[in-house]
Design an enzyme around this catalytic site. Structure first.
Site, PDB file in Angstrom:
ATOM      1  N   LYS A 116      25.029  27.173 -33.037  1.00 15.00           N
ATOM      2  CA  LYS A 116      25.885  26.203 -33.938  1.00 15.00           C
ATOM      3  C   LYS A 116      27.428  26.338 -33.655  1.00 15.00           C
ATOM      4  CE  LYS A 116      23.754  24.211 -37.569  1.00 15.00           C
ATOM      5  NZ  LYS A 116      23.450  24.470 -39.175  1.00 15.00           N
TER       6      LYS A 116
ATOM      7  N   ALA B 250      33.614  40.299 -49.878  1.00 12.14           N
ATOM      8  CA  ALA B 250      34.306  39.981 -48.860  1.00 12.14           C
ATOM      9  C   ALA B 250      34.002  38.836 -48.315  1.00 12.14           C
ATOM     10  CB  ALA B 250      34.238  41.155 -47.980  1.00 12.14           C
TER      11      ALA B 250
ATOM     12  N   ASP C 281      25.080  18.391 -41.805  1.00 14.71           N
ATOM     13  CA  ASP C 281      24.762  19.314 -42.704  1.00 14.71           C
ATOM     14  C   ASP C 281      25.402  18.626 -44.142  1.00 14.71           C
ATOM     15  OD1 ASP C 281      22.585  20.731 -41.564  1.00 14.71           O
ATOM     16  OD2 ASP C 281      24.028  22.245 -41.140  1.00 14.71           O
TER      17      ASP C 281
ATOM     18  N   ASN D 299      28.807  35.869 -53.951  1.00 14.52           N
ATOM     19  CA  ASN D 299      27.905  36.278 -53.036  1.00 14.52           C
ATOM     20  C   ASN D 299      27.807  37.689 -53.168  1.00 14.52           C
ATOM     21  OD1 ASN D 299      26.671  35.925 -50.360  1.00 14.52           O
ATOM     22  ND2 ASN D 299      28.079  37.254 -49.654  1.00 14.52           N
TER      23      ASN D 299
END
Ligand code: ATR
Length: 273
Positions: free
Chosen positions: A67, A158, A104, A154
Site C-alpha cells: 500500500k 511514540a 479507505d 495508542n
C-alpha cells in the site's frame, strides 16, 4: 471487445474478501468483467504493474504489504492518498498512466452515513484508538468530515505522538484512554483488540454520552465486545464490515462504469464467503 479485468494485489492475498465483493457486484450488474486475487511478492511489484494494463487490467486494489510502495510507482497520486501515505485503489488510464488513490477514508465515512445517519461530525470530539495504517485513513476521514477535535491514543506512545504531530491532532497516554469519554461524539477502535482470538479492548464506556457513536474496524466478529457494550448503554454502534464494503465502491465505479450499492444482500454474500 476486451473483457475488463481488475484484481487485488497483495502478499498474502488469499484471505481478501475483495474478489467476492467485486464478483457479487459484477454478477448483479451483469457486467462481463472479472476480479481476481493476485499474489505478488515485493520484488515483482514493478514488473506486475507494468504488465497488468497490457493484459487487460483496468485497475486493482492494493493490500499488505504494497500500500505504501505503490505511491512511488504511480504517475498520479490523489491528495487523499498522499495525506494517508498509502494507496488502496489503482486505475490504469487509457493514456497508460497509473493513478493511485486511497478510498479507505471515503469508506469509513460512507459506512457511518449509511448506518448512523443522525451522527453529526461537528457535534464534538472524536477519540481514535490505535496508530497504524487504518488510524491514518480514519484521521483524514474525520478531518474531512469536519470533526473539530481529534484525540489519538495508542499502546506504543511514540506512534501516537508521531501521528498527532503529522496530522495536528492531540495524543493521549494509553493509560488515560477513558478520561475524555464524557465529551466524545465518536469513538473509533482501529486496533486489532476485540478480533476473534484476541483480547477484548479494556475500556469501560459507562461515561460515554448516549448520543455518542462507537465504531470498530474489526468485523470478525461483527459485534465486538466494544460495540456490544456501546449498544447496551444506548449508544449508536456501527460495525467495521461496512467500511470494507464502501471503500470498494469508487474503484468498481471507475473500472466498470457503474456505481454499485452496499446492500444487506452484499453484506451477507461477503460474510458467507
Ligand atoms: P493497521 O495498519 O491495520 O492499523 P497495525 O499497523 O499493525 O495495523 O496497527 C495495529 C494497531 O493495533 C496498533 O495501534 C497497535 O498498537 P502498537 O502500535 O502499540 O503495536 C494496536 N494493538 C495491537 N495489539 C494490541 C494490544 N494487545 N493492546 C493494545 N494495542 C494493540
Amino acid at each position: 471487445m476486451k473483457i475488463p479485468l481488475a484484481g487485488v494485489i497483495g502478499c498474502p492475498v488469499g484471505h481478501s474478501r475483495s474478489p467476492v465483493l467485486h464478483g457479487t457486484w459484477l454478477q448483479q450488474h451483469r457486467i462481463a468483467g472479472h476480479y481476481v486475487p493476485l499474489h505478488v511478492e515485493a520484488a515483482d511489484l514493478v514488473g506486475v504493474l507494468h504488465t497488468m494494463p497490457r493484459m487487460g487490467f483496468v485497475g486493482a486494489n492494493v493490500t499488505i504489504p504494497h500500500k505504501e510502495a505503490v505511491l512511488a510507482l504511480a504517475d498520479d497520486v490523489s491528495e487523499t492518498a498522499l495525506r494517508i501515505g498509502a494507496a488502496n485503489t489503482l486505475t490504469f488510464g487509457p493514456d497508460g498512466r497509473l493513478h493511485a488513490d486511497n478510498t479507505d477514508a471515503y469508506g469509513f465515512i460512507a459506512n457511518l452515513r449509511q448506518n448512523a445517519p443522525s451522527w453529526d461530525a461537528a457535534s464534538g470530539p472524536a477519540l481514535v484508538l490505535g496508530a497504524g495504517g487504518a488510524a491514518r485513513a480514519i484521521i483524514v476521514a474525520l478531518q474531512d468530515a469536519g470533526v473539530q477535535e481529534i484525540y489519538l491514543t495508542n499502546r506504543t506512545a511514540a506512534r501516537a505522538e508521531g501521528l498527532a504531530q503529522e496530522f495536528g491532532v492531540t495524543a493521549l497516554p494509553w493509560a488515560d484512554r477513558a478520561r475524555r469519554l464524557p465529551e466524545l461524539s465518536c469513538l473509533i477502535n482501529t486496533t486489532s483488540l476485540g478480533m476473534a482470538g484476541q483480547a477484548a479492548l479494556d475500556l469501560d464506556l459507562t461515561a460515554l454520552p448516549a448520543t455518542a457513536l462507537v465504531t470498530d474496524i474489526v468485523y470478525t466478529p461483527l459485534e465486538t465486545p466494544l460495540l456490544a457494550q456501546a449498544r447496551a448503554q444506548g449508544c449508536m454502534a456501527v460495525d467495521g464490515l461496512g467500511m470494507l464494503l464502501h471503500q470498494a465502491v469508487p474503484g468498481f465505479e471507475r473500472w466498470f462504469g457503474t456505481r454499485p450499492e452496499v446492500t444487506d444482500a452484499l453484506r451477507a454474500a461477503v460474510l458467507a464467503a
